[in-house]
Structure formats: C-alpha cells, structure tokens
Motif scaffolding. Structure first.
Motif, PDB file in Angstrom:
ATOM      1  N   ILE A  89       8.568  -7.994  10.093  1.00 55.67           N
ATOM      2  CA  ILE A  89       7.128  -8.257  10.112  1.00 55.67           C
ATOM      3  C   ILE A  89       6.304  -7.036  10.501  1.00 55.67           C
ATOM      4  CG2 ILE A  89       7.508 -10.683  10.693  1.00 55.67           C
ATOM      5  CD1 ILE A  89       6.777  -9.973  13.589  1.00 55.67           C
ATOM      6  N   PHE A  90       6.949  -5.957  10.900  1.00 53.44           N
ATOM      7  CA  PHE A  90       6.187  -4.812  11.398  1.00 53.44           C
ATOM      8  C   PHE A  90       5.443  -4.090  10.280  1.00 53.44           C
ATOM      9  CE2 PHE A  90       9.223  -5.501  14.813  1.00 53.44           C
ATOM     10  CZ  PHE A  90       8.416  -5.368  15.924  1.00 53.44           C
ATOM     11  N   LEU A  91       6.064  -3.968   9.113  1.00 53.55           N
ATOM     12  CA  LEU A  91       5.429  -3.286   7.989  1.00 53.55           C
ATOM     13  C   LEU A  91       5.267  -4.276   6.849  1.00 53.55           C
ATOM     14  CD1 LEU A  91       7.395   0.101   8.012  1.00 53.55           C
ATOM     15  CD2 LEU A  91       5.168  -0.376   9.006  1.00 53.55           C
ATOM     16  N   ASN A  92       4.055  -4.380   6.332  1.00 56.40           N
ATOM     17  CA  ASN A  92       3.802  -5.289   5.224  1.00 56.40           C
ATOM     18  C   ASN A  92       2.678  -4.743   4.357  1.00 56.40           C
ATOM     19  OD1 ASN A  92       1.260  -6.028   6.469  1.00 56.40           O
ATOM     20  ND2 ASN A  92       2.452  -7.308   7.861  1.00 56.40           N
ATOM     21  N   LEU A 145       3.741   1.361  13.970  1.00 57.24           N
ATOM     22  CA  LEU A 145       4.472   0.142  13.663  1.00 57.24           C
ATOM     23  C   LEU A 145       5.899   0.449  13.213  1.00 57.24           C
ATOM     24  CD1 LEU A 145       1.712  -1.965  11.880  1.00 57.24           C
ATOM     25  CD2 LEU A 145       2.655  -2.296  14.166  1.00 57.24           C
ATOM     26  N   TYR A 146       6.057   1.545  12.486  1.00 56.74           N
ATOM     27  CA  TYR A 146       7.399   1.998  12.094  1.00 56.74           C
ATOM     28  C   TYR A 146       8.247   2.265  13.341  1.00 56.74           C
ATOM     29  CZ  TYR A 146      10.903   5.513  10.814  1.00 56.74           C
ATOM     30  OH  TYR A 146      12.067   6.236  10.693  1.00 56.74           O
ATOM     31  N   GLU A 147       7.688   2.998  14.296  1.00 55.63           N
ATOM     32  CA  GLU A 147       8.404   3.307  15.534  1.00 55.63           C
ATOM     33  C   GLU A 147       8.705   2.042  16.332  1.00 55.63           C
ATOM     34  OE1 GLU A 147       8.189   7.084  17.502  1.00 55.63           O
ATOM     35  OE2 GLU A 147       9.440   6.898  15.720  1.00 55.63           O
ATOM     36  N   GLN A 148       7.754   1.118  16.353  1.00 59.49           N
ATOM     37  CA  GLN A 148       7.941  -0.126  17.091  1.00 59.49           C
ATOM     38  C   GLN A 148       9.073  -0.960  16.478  1.00 59.49           C
ATOM     39  OE1 GLN A 148       4.312  -2.315  17.592  1.00 59.49           O
ATOM     40  NE2 GLN A 148       5.285  -4.004  18.658  1.00 59.49           N
ATOM     41  N   GLY A 149       9.080  -1.067  15.143  1.00 61.16           N
ATOM     42  CA  GLY A 149      10.143  -1.809  14.479  1.00 61.16           C
ATOM     43  C   GLY A 149      11.506  -1.173  14.676  1.00 61.16           C
ATOM     44  N   LEU A 150      11.559   0.164  14.594  1.00 63.63           N
ATOM     45  CA  LEU A 150      12.823   0.879  14.784  1.00 63.63           C
ATOM     46  C   LEU A 150      13.335   0.697  16.207  1.00 63.63           C
ATOM     47  CD1 LEU A 150      14.988   2.809  13.734  1.00 63.63           C
ATOM     48  CD2 LEU A 150      13.472   4.725  14.306  1.00 63.63           C
ATOM     49  N   GLU A 151      12.443   0.802  17.182  1.00 57.96           N
ATOM     50  CA  GLU A 151      12.854   0.653  18.575  1.00 57.96           C
ATOM     51  C   GLU A 151      13.361  -0.763  18.844  1.00 57.96           C
ATOM     52  OE1 GLU A 151      13.829   1.141  22.439  1.00 57.96           O
ATOM     53  OE2 GLU A 151      13.464   2.671  20.910  1.00 57.96           O
ATOM     54  N   GLN A 152      12.740  -1.760  18.242  1.00 57.45           N
ATOM     55  CA  GLN A 152      13.205  -3.132  18.453  1.00 57.45           C
ATOM     56  C   GLN A 152      14.618  -3.312  17.919  1.00 57.45           C
ATOM     57  OE1 GLN A 152      10.602  -6.599  17.871  1.00 57.45           O
ATOM     58  NE2 GLN A 152      12.127  -7.419  16.452  1.00 57.45           N
ATOM     59  N   ARG A 153      14.904  -2.783  16.727  1.00 58.04           N
ATOM     60  CA  ARG A 153      16.260  -2.886  16.179  1.00 58.04           C
ATOM     61  C   ARG A 153      17.267  -2.182  17.074  1.00 58.04           C
ATOM     62  NH1 ARG A 153      17.205  -6.817  12.357  1.00 58.04           N
ATOM     63  NH2 ARG A 153      15.740  -6.673  10.614  1.00 58.04           N
ATOM     64  N   ARG A 154      16.901  -1.002  17.579  1.00 56.14           N
ATOM     65  CA  ARG A 154      17.845  -0.262  18.412  1.00 56.14           C
ATOM     66  C   ARG A 154      18.004  -0.905  19.785  1.00 56.14           C
ATOM     67  NH1 ARG A 154      16.386   5.916  16.295  1.00 56.14           N
ATOM     68  NH2 ARG A 154      17.503   5.639  14.320  1.00 56.14           N
ATOM     69  N   LEU A 189       0.817  -1.205   0.000  1.00 53.43           N
ATOM     70  CA  LEU A 189       0.000   0.000   0.000  1.00 53.43           C
ATOM     71  C   LEU A 189       0.854   1.259   0.000  1.00 53.43           C
ATOM     72  CD1 LEU A 189      -2.678  -1.053   2.651  1.00 53.43           C
ATOM     73  CD2 LEU A 189      -2.811  -1.240   0.166  1.00 53.43           C
ATOM     74  N   VAL A 190       2.091   1.146   0.499  1.00 51.93           N
ATOM     75  CA  VAL A 190       2.940   2.323   0.663  1.00 51.93           C
ATOM     76  C   VAL A 190       4.202   2.182  -0.179  1.00 51.93           C
ATOM     77  CG1 VAL A 190       4.031   3.823   2.355  1.00 51.93           C
ATOM     78  CG2 VAL A 190       2.142   2.351   3.048  1.00 51.93           C
ATOM     79  N   PRO A 191       4.523   3.148  -1.055  1.00 53.41           N
ATOM     80  CA  PRO A 191       5.780   3.095  -1.830  1.00 53.41           C
ATOM     81  C   PRO A 191       6.962   3.473  -0.940  1.00 53.41           C
ATOM     82  CG  PRO A 191       4.594   5.108  -2.334  1.00 53.41           C
ATOM     83  CD  PRO A 191       3.701   4.329  -1.410  1.00 53.41           C
TER      84      PRO A 191
END
Length: 788
Positions: free
Chosen positions: A576-579, A590-599, A412-414
């Motif tokens: 898996i956070f963004l699909n 979800l973007y923030e959640q995925g970024l925080e998990q990586r950090r 849905l998002v480019p």
C-alpha cells in the motif's frame, strides 16, 4: 528549540514573547573549552542566546516531543561549542513505537577519522503523559570545544502562540511590508530572518529570488525546484533532508531541504547548517517556516559553477534538460553508450529527485549501486540497489520476480522491482528501476544493469510479464534462465478474453491447466475444451497454447521457483505504500518506509527463529533434524509433508543393484500415484512430482520411502542451505559443482561485506566494544594470513 528563561518554563509552558537578538545578549556569556583533558560545560549557567536563555540540559527536563528535545540540545551545543547528531532510538517490545532517543556529540563513535568517541549525550524518554523527559545525561567531552563567538547559534523562527493559527498565505501587500521592514533593518515578522528577499544577480543584471520566512508554495515540488535554483545561483548544491509526519494520519507535515554538505556521513561533508524548512498549511499550501542561509564552507559563484561540467551530478542535470550529448554523459552509465528510441515515460523532475537520493545513499552505504541509461544526450531509465539488496541476491537470487505492474494503467511512475524469496519465505528486494518505455532495448539495458550490479549472479528462473519485449530481453540477457509468466497478468487476460464463457467452461479450463499430469493429458483436455465451446479461432487461446511451457504447471515442473505458487500472484513488495496516487515529493519517503517495514519483518522473523521452537508432531529423527536446521516457516512446510506421508503407501516395483524404484499412492485412491527412485550407494533420490526440484523441500512421497527404509537423517544434498537458519552466515559448502568461480567469489565478497557491516554496527556502540572488536580483528587477521 530555544526557550525564554521564565518561571513558567520549568512548568513546561512556553512564553510567547521573544527577545530580539543583540550583540549585548550574544556576548553576555562565553563558555570556553578547557585547554587540556576533559571539557565540561558549566552545569549551573543558562547561556544567553538569540532570543533569551538557552536551556542547560538536566535530568527531568520535559519537552513536548523528541524533536523539541533535539532542537533544544542543538541550540545548547552551538552556544557551548560543539555539534550534535541523533543517536540510537529504542522501541517498545509491545507495539514497536519509539520510547526513548539519544542525542549525542557529533564526535561520538569512531566511524570517521574526525570522531573521537566523545561520550557526551542526553537521552530523552517518553512518559505516559506523552511528554519526553531527559532521563540520562553526560556533559563531559574528550575533545576541545569551540568558542561561542565562532559558533553563532542557528536562527530559529518564533512559534505561533497556542490558540492562534498563522495565515496559510502571505498576501502580496504583507510581503511588501515585510520587505520594507527588512530594508529598514528591523526584525522580520518571524523574529528570525534578517536578510532581503530580492538580491541582484551575479552578473549585476536580472535580480534573483531568495527564500524568506513566510514564502508560500503550492507544492513540495515547487519548493524543491525553487530552493535548487536559488542554490545554483548562490554556489552550492542541495539535498532532501528530514521529513516529519503527522501522529494522527501519518501524512507529511514538514520537509527540510539542506545544503549537500550537511552532516558528517561522508568526508566531503562539513556539517553545514544551511537549510530551508517548509511546513504544510491548513489550506494545503507549503510555507517556509524555518531558514538558515549561512554556510560554513566556501561557495562557488554561478559563473564558476557553470564551468564545472565535468562532475557527474552536473552532467546528470544537464542531461535531463537535453543540454549535453551522449559522449559527455557516458560515464554515468559506466562508459556505455546507448542509441535508444526517443520515447520516455519518466518526467524530467524525477531525475533530480533520484540523483539526490542515490548520491546521499551512496555516501552512507559503500555497497549502494545506481546507473542511468543515456540516449541521445538525455537521461532515460534509472536503476538502483543498496548494499543489502546486493548481498541478498548472492543468497536468494536463484529465483526472482520482475514486477513491472507499476507501469500499467494509470500509475504515475513507470516503476519496476526485482524481488526474491528469503530463507523465511518472505519477499526480499533485489533492486528497483524507473523504466523509460516498454521497448526491448529498455528491458535489455535494465536486465544487463541488474546483472552487473549483482556481480554476474544469474538466476535459475524469472517470473515476469509475457510482453514480447520482456520475453526477448530475458532470452537475450539470461540465456538458459526459465521465464515463467506472471499469474496476475494471465488472470487479467482471462477476465478480458473469457468473461462471456459459462461457469462450466471455467471449471473445465481450470481442470485442464492444473490437473493434467502428462503432455498427452493436457493436449487431450485442451483440444476437447476448444472444440466443445467453439474456441478454435480464439487468438488469445492460440497464443497461450503456443506459450504453454511458460505458464502451465505441468511444463514448469523441475524448475526451481523458490516455492512461489504457480496459480497465485505474489503480492507487490511495497504493497500500500506506493500506488497510482503517489506524488513525486512523497515517492522516496514512502519507498523508504515500505522497504524498512519489509526489513523489519525479516528482523522479527530472525529473532523468532533464534528464540522460538516448533513442536514436533512425530518421533521420526528426520523431523528433529529439520527442526534444528530449517527456519520456522520452511520447517512448517516440511512438517506438513511429513505428516501427510503417513496417508500414503509405498510398494517396491523395481530393484537392480543399488537402484530401487517405488510406487507411492494415496491410501484408498488410485488417481494419485507417483514414482520414487532411490540409489543406496549415492543416496540420490527423485520423485516424479519433482517438488524438491521446484521448491527445494522434499515431498511426502520421498519421505514415505525414507521411513520405509528407516533412514534417520536426510542426506545433505536435500537440505538446501538457502532454507536454513544459517543462510545469512556465509556458508558456501552446498554450492553446486557447476557454479563458476566468479559466482562463488561474488557470494563470498557480499557475505563478508554484510558480516563486516553488522560487526561495525555492534563494535561502535561503545568504547569498550570498539576495543574488543579491534582486538578480535587483529587476531583474526593473523589467522587468515597464516593460511596463505
């Protein structure tokens, strides 16, 4: 959260009855601040509130959740005459879950000039029963408190009693009845809202819709646009506030939309309490369950707001709707005007969401950067990168992956990401973007903007798709940077074009690509392959042969790719956070959640590096040297090469002056034979496998020669700083002589900025640490000034 003071309250049960707000209740008790010195609330008084007594915090007081504790403390604070903030949280070392939280006075700390380091706070701790209990408390303030008459408590809705479910929707008849009750001056059905739904517009003409408790929306997007329109008419701006997730499945259960002046993170914010909260119903709809309309600042009527077209945010919104020309919007793109094609794959609703996100992040993070591509008066591509990403690029921006896989198929998002590899061999985010379309112009804008955001730090290599538009944009913006094709795209094309070929072909195809050692070997095996299977006219194979220098391992040797495997695809940064199913309203959370998990993974590995030590497998001094310097993950790679080197034989084949050449081959095999050249005068070494040039770690062949020469230390040029434990500490001693002054200064700026951010975080955790931090800075400033 407001509790009714009944005996059942202290047994942690809630009363379902409510006490209507009245002037008599409001004036029943007024707590005033002490005129001088410390201000202290009365420990033994329950302050009267809108629906009854407001709980005085005390040790042992229990709540169902940390959010309940925060709301109760906020209501108490409003009556006493101060404001609150959410402070530190503490996590379990076992499973990482939150075990305690601090809620503090808004004047706690010294991050802003308005703060005084107030020590007032409560701390709640999670018990085994799941309840949250107050275990620490400090009521004294070091500033004057406001008057309860001037700080009317926030209006909160009545909770639905246990065992009864509220209706998912409010029928039209119910809404009419609700309006009639409001008009009669009676409390509305939530017991909290006392205003009319419909109000005449500013111009006295068409009425405008206003939010009310019980209003139902089909989606969060609809609620957001409704509240935004209401705010425009009322004369204020909005932001997306907190979200709350289900403890069962992690899905979003409620969202807050707030006034843009909510909070105190930026000087322009005044702690405005106006908000609208929507809650997900069992039917899937979203209903307004909490609302506060009062602002603590002047509003700008619609007629005045429309005249303020000079602000970037107003221009941005008008640009989305096509209401302004390119000249009015040029400042959003830092003065650049672009004449782009009209195609745009980004829905206009995304710009509102991203602008709000970028503005709120920029207020908190001075290093946050964002830019919008503008063409023909319309907003197009958007790029953003926070301060942490920009600092990471100064350290790990030598090899980057431009992942545009999100723009493919049915996403849905480019969406596109810039990803690097940190010193733990983990992916690190270097920027994000939404791409308007797949034209060469869009990618040129994207790469130029990334380069500007990263202070001109050019990568040595880029891994990206082989689309012609991307190839041309990389060649245009990054001349001299090596472009390697994304393996995921090559694999997809192989399945598409070679799916009918037999397994024998696939075996020979893989052998040709990955086992070729020289150009002659590759050409011979390739020609034999296409002739044997009659593929001379295969268009895709012809194209891939012409582009072989961008994907065949043989031709990529000697180019630094930070160890990213050539024959493997790097996993998506957000996983898996963004699909493809990610809706607009959940993209940012979800973007923030995925970024925080990586950090968080990076922080854990930093901790492991500082506290854990790998076991030595040999008695070689160079192994101890590398264990001391390298991170754990990089040391494992080095250690594997060191252990493998004992399976090789090294024979001197040439010597002239200080230059010596060795032939290194595997014991019992003549197929794997490499050449290592060593200079005793300069300590320069090279191997024909070129592993060091590609990965930054010495290969087994060089290590075999070093052991033969009885070398006790690896020369410093072959210990890349980017792989060491100190990679984040701003050491620039190993910069190449060819690095420009601009790149060197950029690295120093971001290194110091990141160090200062961590210093501020530690130095403001207590008054004692703050004083110590100030003293250290004063002494440090004197020493730096003496060096001028």
């Amino acid at each position: 959260m407001v509790f009714v003071s009944t005996p059942s309250l202290f047994n942690n049960t809630r009363s379902s009855s409510s006490v209507p707000y009245s002037e008599e209740h409001r004036n029943a008790m007024i707590v005033r601040a002490h005129p001088l010195g410390m201000a202290r609330a009365n420990d033994n008084v329950n302050v009267q509130g809108a629906r009854g007594s407001v709980l005085e915090p005390r040790i042992g007081l229990e709540f169902d959740s940390a959010d309940d504790a925060r709301e109760s403390y906020s209501v108490y604070a409003t009556h006493v005459g101060f404001k609150t903030r959410t402070g530190q949280l503490y996590r379990s070392r076992t499973d990482g879950s939150v075990v305690s939280r601090r809620f503090v006075c808004s004047k706690e700390g010294f991050q802003l000039s308005s703060r005084t380091g107030c020590p007032a706070f409560i701390r709640v701790q999670r018990r085994d029963s799941g309840k949250w209990a107050v275990d620490q408390i400090h009521k004294d303030h070091n500033h004057e408190l406001g008057d309860v008459e001037e700080s009317r408590p926030p209006i909160l809705p009545q909770r639905t009693p246990t065992g009864r479910k509220s209706s998912a929707k409010v029928s039209s008849k119910s809404k009419l009845k609700l309006l009639a009750e409001v008009d009669d001056g009676q409390p509305c059905m939530s017991g909290s809202i006392s205003f009319k739904r419909v109000k005449t517009g500013v111009d006295g003409g068409q009425p405008k819709a206003e939010p009310y408790a019980g209003l139902v929306f089909s989606s969060t997007d609809e609620a957001y646009h409704f509240y935004t329109r209401y705010a425009d008419e009322a004369g204020f701006k909005t932001r997306i506030g907190q979200l709350f997730r289900s403890k069962n499945d992690g899905s979003i259960t409620s969202r807050r939309l707030v006034c843009s002046k909510e909070g105190f993170q930026h000087p322009s914010r005044v702690g405005c309490r106006a908000f609208m909260r929507i809650k997900r119903q069992d039917s899937g709809t979203w209903m307004v369950d909490r609302l506060q309309k009062d602002h603590n600042h002047d509003l700008e009527p619609q007629t005045r707001t429309n005249m303020k077209n000079s602000t970037a945010s107003k221009k941005f919104i008008d640009g989305v709707n096509g209401g302004l020309n390119t000249s009015n919007l040029s400042e959003i793109n830092n003065g650049g005007r672009l004449n782009c094609s009209q195609g745009n794959n980004i829905g206009s609703e995304w710009y509102h969401l991203l602008l709000d996100y970028c503005q709120s992040k920029q207020a908190k993070d001075t290093g946050f950067f964002y830019s919008v591509e503008v063409g023909n008066g319309i907003c197009r591509s958007v790029f953003w990168a926070d301060g942490r990403s920009r600092f990471a690029c100064s350290q790990f921006g030598d090899a980057i992956v431009v992942d545009t896989s999100y723009r493919k198929t049915n996403y849905l998002v480019p969406f596109a990401t810039f990803v690097g590899v940190n010193h733990h061999k983990q992916p690190v985010l270097l920027g994000c973007a939404l791409i308007a379309n797949e034209s060469k112009e869009s990618f040129i804008w994207l790469f130029r903007t990334w380069l500007r955001a990263m202070s001109g730090c050019r990568p040595k290599s880029i891994i990206a798709d082989q689309d012609m538009a991307i190839q041309q944009a990389i060649a245009h913006v990054f001349p001299g940077t090596r472009h390697r094709f994304s393996m995921w795209q090559i694999r997809a094309k192989e399945r598409e074009n070679l799916r009918s070929m037999p397994n024998e072909f696939k075996y020979e195809y893989e052998k040709c690509i990955y086992d070729s050692q020289t150009n002659a070997d590759f050409n011979t095996m390739w020609n034999a392959l296409v002739n044997k299977y009659g593929l001379k006219e295969n268009v895709w194979l012809k194209e891939m042969y012409e582009k072989r220098e961008s994907w065949v391992p043989l031709y990529l040797r000697g180019t630094f790719f930070a160890g990213i495997p050539i024959n493997e695809s790097m996993e998506s940064f957000f996983g898996i956070f963004l699909n493809a199913e990610t809706p607009l309203g959940e993209f940012i959370p979800l973007y923030e959640q995925g970024l925080e998990q990586r950090r968080e993974e990076e922080r854990k590995e930093d901790f492991n590096c500082s506290n854990l030590q790998a076991l030595l497998q040999t008695k070689e001094p160079i192994e101890e040297q590398c264990r001391r310097l390298y991170t754990r993950n990089v040391f494992q790679i080095f250690q594997k090469e060191l252990l493998q080197c004992y399976n090789y034989l090294g024979i001197k084949t040439y010597e002239e002056g200080t230059i010596t050449r060795y032939s290194v081959r595997r014991s019992g095999s003549d197929s794997e034979q490499l050449t290592v050249t060593f200079s005793a005068s300069s300590l320069n070494v090279s191997c024909s496998c070129q592993m060091f040039e590609s990965e930054g770690v010495l290969c087994r062949h060089v290590l075999r020669v070093f052991i033969l020469l009885n070398m006790r230390e690896i020369p410093s040029p072959y210990l890349l700083h980017r792989w060491t434990r100190n990679a984040e500490h701003g050491i620039v001693c190993d910069f190449d002589p060819g690095v420009s002054c601009q790149e060197l200064k950029s690295f120093m700026v971001w290194s110091l900025r990141e160090t200062v951010c961590k210093y501020i975080e530690s130095g403001t955790s207590s008054l004692e640490k703050y004083r110590l931090a100030c003293e250290i800075m004063r002494e440090g400033a004197k020493k730096v000034c003496r060096q001028r």
